[in-house]
Design a protein around this motif. Structure first.
Motif, PDB file in Angstrom:
ATOM      1  N   LEU A 201     -19.415  13.191 -30.091  1.00  0.00           N
ATOM      2  CA  LEU A 201     -18.277  13.008 -29.339  1.00  0.00           C
ATOM      3  C   LEU A 201     -17.316  13.919 -29.271  1.00  0.00           C
ATOM      4  O   LEU A 201     -16.348  14.115 -29.748  1.00  0.00           O
ATOM      5  N   PRO A 202     -17.549  15.038 -28.494  1.00  0.00           N
ATOM      6  CA  PRO A 202     -16.826  16.429 -28.603  1.00  0.00           C
ATOM      7  C   PRO A 202     -15.870  16.115 -27.742  1.00  0.00           C
ATOM      8  O   PRO A 202     -15.578  15.599 -26.656  1.00  0.00           O
ATOM      9  N   CYS A 203     -14.697  16.586 -28.417  1.00  0.00           N
ATOM     10  CA  CYS A 203     -13.099  16.251 -27.737  1.00  0.00           C
ATOM     11  C   CYS A 203     -12.293  17.631 -28.199  1.00  0.00           C
ATOM     12  O   CYS A 203     -12.567  18.564 -29.113  1.00  0.00           O
ATOM     13  N   ALA A 204     -11.689  17.924 -27.181  1.00  0.00           N
ATOM     14  CA  ALA A 204     -10.794  19.081 -27.285  1.00  0.00           C
ATOM     15  C   ALA A 204      -9.811  19.051 -28.245  1.00  0.00           C
ATOM     16  O   ALA A 204      -9.070  17.944 -28.241  1.00  0.00           O
ATOM     17  N   ALA A 205      -9.340  20.226 -28.947  1.00  0.00           N
ATOM     18  CA  ALA A 205      -7.986  20.179 -29.829  1.00  0.00           C
ATOM     19  C   ALA A 205      -6.681  20.346 -28.960  1.00  0.00           C
ATOM     20  O   ALA A 205      -6.887  20.926 -27.771  1.00  0.00           O
ATOM     21  N   PRO A 206      -5.507  20.272 -29.644  1.00  0.00           N
ATOM     22  CA  PRO A 206      -4.393  20.592 -28.930  1.00  0.00           C
ATOM     23  C   PRO A 206      -4.162  22.101 -28.461  1.00  0.00           C
ATOM     24  O   PRO A 206      -3.460  22.037 -27.567  1.00  0.00           O
ATOM     25  N   TRP A 207      -4.734  22.980 -29.274  1.00  0.00           N
ATOM     26  CA  TRP A 207      -4.736  24.157 -28.535  1.00  0.00           C
ATOM     27  C   TRP A 207      -5.299  24.212 -27.402  1.00  0.00           C
ATOM     28  O   TRP A 207      -4.988  25.082 -26.495  1.00  0.00           O
ATOM     29  N   TYR A 208      -6.163  23.892 -26.867  1.00  0.00           N
ATOM     30  CA  TYR A 208      -7.000  23.835 -25.540  1.00  0.00           C
ATOM     31  C   TYR A 208      -5.935  23.182 -24.723  1.00  0.00           C
ATOM     32  O   TYR A 208      -5.751  23.589 -23.399  1.00  0.00           O
ATOM     33  N   GLU A 209      -5.241  21.876 -24.967  1.00  0.00           N
ATOM     34  CA  GLU A 209      -4.220  21.381 -23.959  1.00  0.00           C
ATOM     35  C   GLU A 209      -3.295  22.436 -23.694  1.00  0.00           C
ATOM     36  O   GLU A 209      -2.671  22.601 -22.697  1.00  0.00           O
ATOM     37  N   VAL A 210      -2.677  23.282 -24.849  1.00  0.00           N
ATOM     38  CA  VAL A 210      -1.641  24.232 -24.721  1.00  0.00           C
ATOM     39  C   VAL A 210      -2.116  25.474 -23.838  1.00  0.00           C
ATOM     40  O   VAL A 210      -1.245  25.750 -22.887  1.00  0.00           O
ATOM     41  N   ILE A 211      -3.312  25.786 -23.747  1.00  0.00           N
ATOM     42  CA  ILE A 211      -3.791  27.071 -23.149  1.00  0.00           C
ATOM     43  C   ILE A 211      -4.220  26.511 -21.667  1.00  0.00           C
ATOM     44  O   ILE A 211      -4.026  27.204 -20.684  1.00  0.00           O
ATOM     45  N   PHE A 212      -5.034  25.582 -21.544  1.00  0.00           N
ATOM     46  CA  PHE A 212      -5.782  25.007 -20.225  1.00  0.00           C
ATOM     47  C   PHE A 212      -5.317  23.899 -19.813  1.00  0.00           C
ATOM     48  O   PHE A 212      -5.556  23.347 -18.892  1.00  0.00           O
ATOM     49  N   GLY A 213      -4.517  23.118 -20.401  1.00  0.00           N
ATOM     50  CA  GLY A 213      -3.879  21.897 -19.864  1.00  0.00           C
ATOM     51  C   GLY A 213      -4.993  20.923 -19.956  1.00  0.00           C
ATOM     52  O   GLY A 213      -5.775  20.747 -20.873  1.00  0.00           O
ATOM     53  N   THR A 215      -7.719  20.652 -17.628  1.00  0.00           N
ATOM     54  CA  THR A 215      -8.676  21.584 -17.056  1.00  0.00           C
ATOM     55  C   THR A 215     -10.049  21.117 -17.672  1.00  0.00           C
ATOM     56  O   THR A 215     -10.130  21.173 -18.961  1.00  0.00           O
ATOM     57  N   PRO A 216     -11.144  20.901 -17.127  1.00  0.00           N
ATOM     58  CA  PRO A 216     -12.360  20.224 -17.685  1.00  0.00           C
ATOM     59  C   PRO A 216     -12.994  21.454 -18.629  1.00  0.00           C
ATOM     60  O   PRO A 216     -12.721  22.663 -18.346  1.00  0.00           O
ATOM     61  N   ALA A 217     -13.320  21.241 -19.752  1.00  0.00           N
ATOM     62  CA  ALA A 217     -13.865  21.992 -20.563  1.00  0.00           C
ATOM     63  C   ALA A 217     -15.391  22.043 -20.564  1.00  0.00           C
ATOM     64  O   ALA A 217     -16.134  21.388 -19.936  1.00  0.00           O
ATOM     65  N   ASN A 218     -16.124  23.538 -20.969  1.00  0.00           N
ATOM     66  CA  ASN A 218     -17.377  23.584 -20.796  1.00  0.00           C
ATOM     67  C   ASN A 218     -17.780  24.194 -22.403  1.00  0.00           C
ATOM     68  O   ASN A 218     -17.033  24.997 -22.994  1.00  0.00           O
ATOM     69  N   TYR A 219     -18.975  24.277 -22.677  1.00  0.00           N
ATOM     70  CA  TYR A 219     -19.682  24.733 -23.858  1.00  0.00           C
ATOM     71  C   TYR A 219     -19.809  26.295 -24.009  1.00  0.00           C
ATOM     72  O   TYR A 219     -19.914  26.939 -24.787  1.00  0.00           O
ATOM     73  N   GLY A 220     -19.350  26.960 -22.668  1.00  0.00           N
ATOM     74  CA  GLY A 220     -19.445  28.207 -22.758  1.00  0.00           C
ATOM     75  C   GLY A 220     -18.084  29.052 -22.909  1.00  0.00           C
ATOM     76  O   GLY A 220     -17.946  30.102 -23.465  1.00  0.00           O
ATOM     77  N   MET A 221     -17.075  28.149 -23.341  1.00  0.00           N
ATOM     78  CA  MET A 221     -15.780  28.736 -23.677  1.00  0.00           C
ATOM     79  C   MET A 221     -15.588  28.957 -25.399  1.00  0.00           C
ATOM     80  O   MET A 221     -16.404  28.366 -25.886  1.00  0.00           O
ATOM     81  N   LYS A 222     -14.855  30.084 -25.469  1.00  0.00           N
ATOM     82  CA  LYS A 222     -14.595  30.383 -27.016  1.00  0.00           C
ATOM     83  C   LYS A 222     -13.481  29.552 -27.688  1.00  0.00           C
ATOM     84  O   LYS A 222     -12.583  28.825 -26.991  1.00  0.00           O
ATOM     85  N   GLY A 223     -13.549  29.041 -28.669  1.00  0.00           N
ATOM     86  CA  GLY A 223     -12.541  28.497 -29.417  1.00  0.00           C
ATOM     87  C   GLY A 223     -11.385  29.422 -29.554  1.00  0.00           C
ATOM     88  O   GLY A 223     -11.370  30.552 -29.395  1.00  0.00           O
ATOM     89  N   SER A 224     -10.360  28.976 -30.230  1.00  0.00           N
ATOM     90  CA  SER A 224      -8.927  29.535 -30.398  1.00  0.00           C
ATOM     91  C   SER A 224      -8.538  29.407 -31.825  1.00  0.00           C
ATOM     92  O   SER A 224      -8.811  28.188 -32.391  1.00  0.00           O
TER      93      SER A 224
END
Length: 429
Positions: A201-213, A215-224
């Motif tokens: 159940l992969p889910c984005a963390a709050p830092w993703y919402e802060v940076i990308f809103g 926007t759909p995520a993909n596994y090629g992205m780096k973490g923060s």
């Protein structure tokens, strides 16, 4: 009592317990000893859990691409060697749930993207708003300050990674070996299941919402590193940036394993070391806040991780580690006295006794040195150690009257009668 005297007494107690703990270790380096124990072991259904360890190791070693073949074969070979040598086996065998979790966590990054579930970026913030009436994690990040950054960094980025080892060491020194076995089991399986949930159940963390809103995520992205980026700037380093950017599980917001670990640590210490209760729960509370302040988790992640910890702790806690046994010293027999309503023999709280091999006949480990709280007065000899094994029989006679009242005692209910002296015998007296 002066503080200096108290500190000296505490250090002496720790030193004595440490020496006794070292004396309990199996110092054999002969793998044949382990093989002999395996041959003489009576296998039960519960031993089938080791098949899960074998399957898990084979799966993740097969997926692992760094290091590649044949270097990655060194991992299971080294592990097998550590399990065969008695001196290392006594640590690594009980830590199999922990190594299972670590291997799963590391190798999960090599799962082909085509076989991975889609990443959710809106489920967690939506659930948080619906369940709690607001985006709590977002509110907690509105105001930041270097002092708050350090306060959040200490439990989240420092203590979290060292605390499990500290707990294991103190448990090894001050509690029976079964307690340490339970700690390794509950901590390992909790984290393993948590990582599996994060993978499925992969889910984005709050830092993703802060940076990308959204926007759909993909596994090629780096973490923060999220808020830990401010810690890197304070210390003029990039340690957390590199670590979280290359994390094996980038989208593992739910459940929060930081919160799960803090909760199970607080439950464990509160149960086995009750005097630490206010301190460990304060630590857990600060860490809950830090996970959201540093934009690594939503409140729903914290609640989910904590609920998992409670479930695992109480479902895996064996009956023999409940009640008085929870705070028993290694080798103590307090539960037997409590069972029959008797007072346990007095013992010095900070005195430990090395016991010889003959006194360990009732232990499930091979003959090794161990310690028990020493009784007051002269040293305990061999005969005294044997006498204590009959406490249960003596207690059954002492408590006979109580058992008659309960209706099951063989004394006084007609099923057993003490022979009465005949008149002839009394006349001869």
């Amino acid at each position: 009592m002066p503080a200096k005297v108290h500190v000296v007494r505490t250090l002496n107690e720790v030193y004595g317990a440490l020496l006794a703990a070292v004396g309990r270790l199996d110092k054999s380096l002969n793998p044949l000893d382990t093989i002999q124990r395996i041959r003489s072991h009576r296998f039960t259904f519960s031993d089938s859990i080791h098949l899960a360890h074998v399957f898990n190791t084979a799966l993740w070693i097969w997926l692992m691409r760094a290091p590649g073949f044949p270097l990655k074969l060194a991992i299971p070979i080294l592990h097998l060697a550590l399990l065969l040598v008695p001196f290392t086996s006594q640590f690594f065998f009980r830590a199999l749930p922990v190594t299972t979790w670590v291997l799963c966590y590391y190798s999960s990054q090599f799962i082909p993207n085509a076989h991975r579930p889609s990443i959710s970026v809106s489920v967690l913030p939506t659930l948080e708003t619906v369940l709690f009436g607001a985006n709590i994690s977002d509110i907690l990040t509105r105001f930041t300050h270097p002092v708050l950054d350090i306060l959040a960094w200490l439990p989240y980025g420092l203590i979290h990674f060292t605390f499990p080892f500290v707990i294991a060491i103190f448990t090894w020194i001050f509690r029976p070996k079964e307690t340490l076995h339970f700690w390794a089991r509950v901590f390992g399986w909790l984290n393993f299941v948590g990582v599996v949930v994060q993978i499925l159940l992969p889910c984005a963390a709050p830092w993703y919402e802060v940076i990308f809103g959204l926007t759909p995520a993909n596994y090629g992205m780096k973490g923060s590193p999220g808020g830990l980026l401010r810690i890197d700037r304070i210390f003029h380093s990039d340690g957390y940036t590199i670590t979280f950017s290359n994390s094996p599980v980038i989208f593992g917001a739910f459940p929060s394993l930081h919160s799960a670990c803090a909760t199970v640590e607080a439950l464990f210490l509160s149960h086995f070391f009750p005097h630490t209760t206010p301190y460990v729960w304060t630590y857990a509370g600060v860490l809950y806040w830090a996970t959201m302040y540093l934009t690594h988790h939503y409140l729903i992640d914290v609640v989910g991780g904590s609920c998992m910890a409670v479930l695992f702790f109480y479902s895996l806690l064996p009956d023999e580690l409940r009640g008085p046994n929870a705070t028993a010293r290694p080798g103590s027999r307090s539960s037997k006295y409590a069972q029959y309503g008797l007072d346990a023999p007095s013992a010095g709280a900070d005195t430990y006794e090395l016991m010889d091999d003959a006194a360990r006949e009732d232990e499930d480990e091979p003959p090794l040195s161990a310690y028990r709280p020493a009784t007051n007065g002269s040293a305990v000899n061999g005969s005294a150690r044997k006498n204590h094994k009959h406490t249960a029989s003596i207690a059954s006679l002492i408590k006979a009257n109580d058992r008659v009242e309960e209706g099951w005692s063989p004394i006084g209910n007609g099923s057993f009668v003490f022979p009465s002296p005949t008149r002839e015998a009394m006349a001869r007296q």
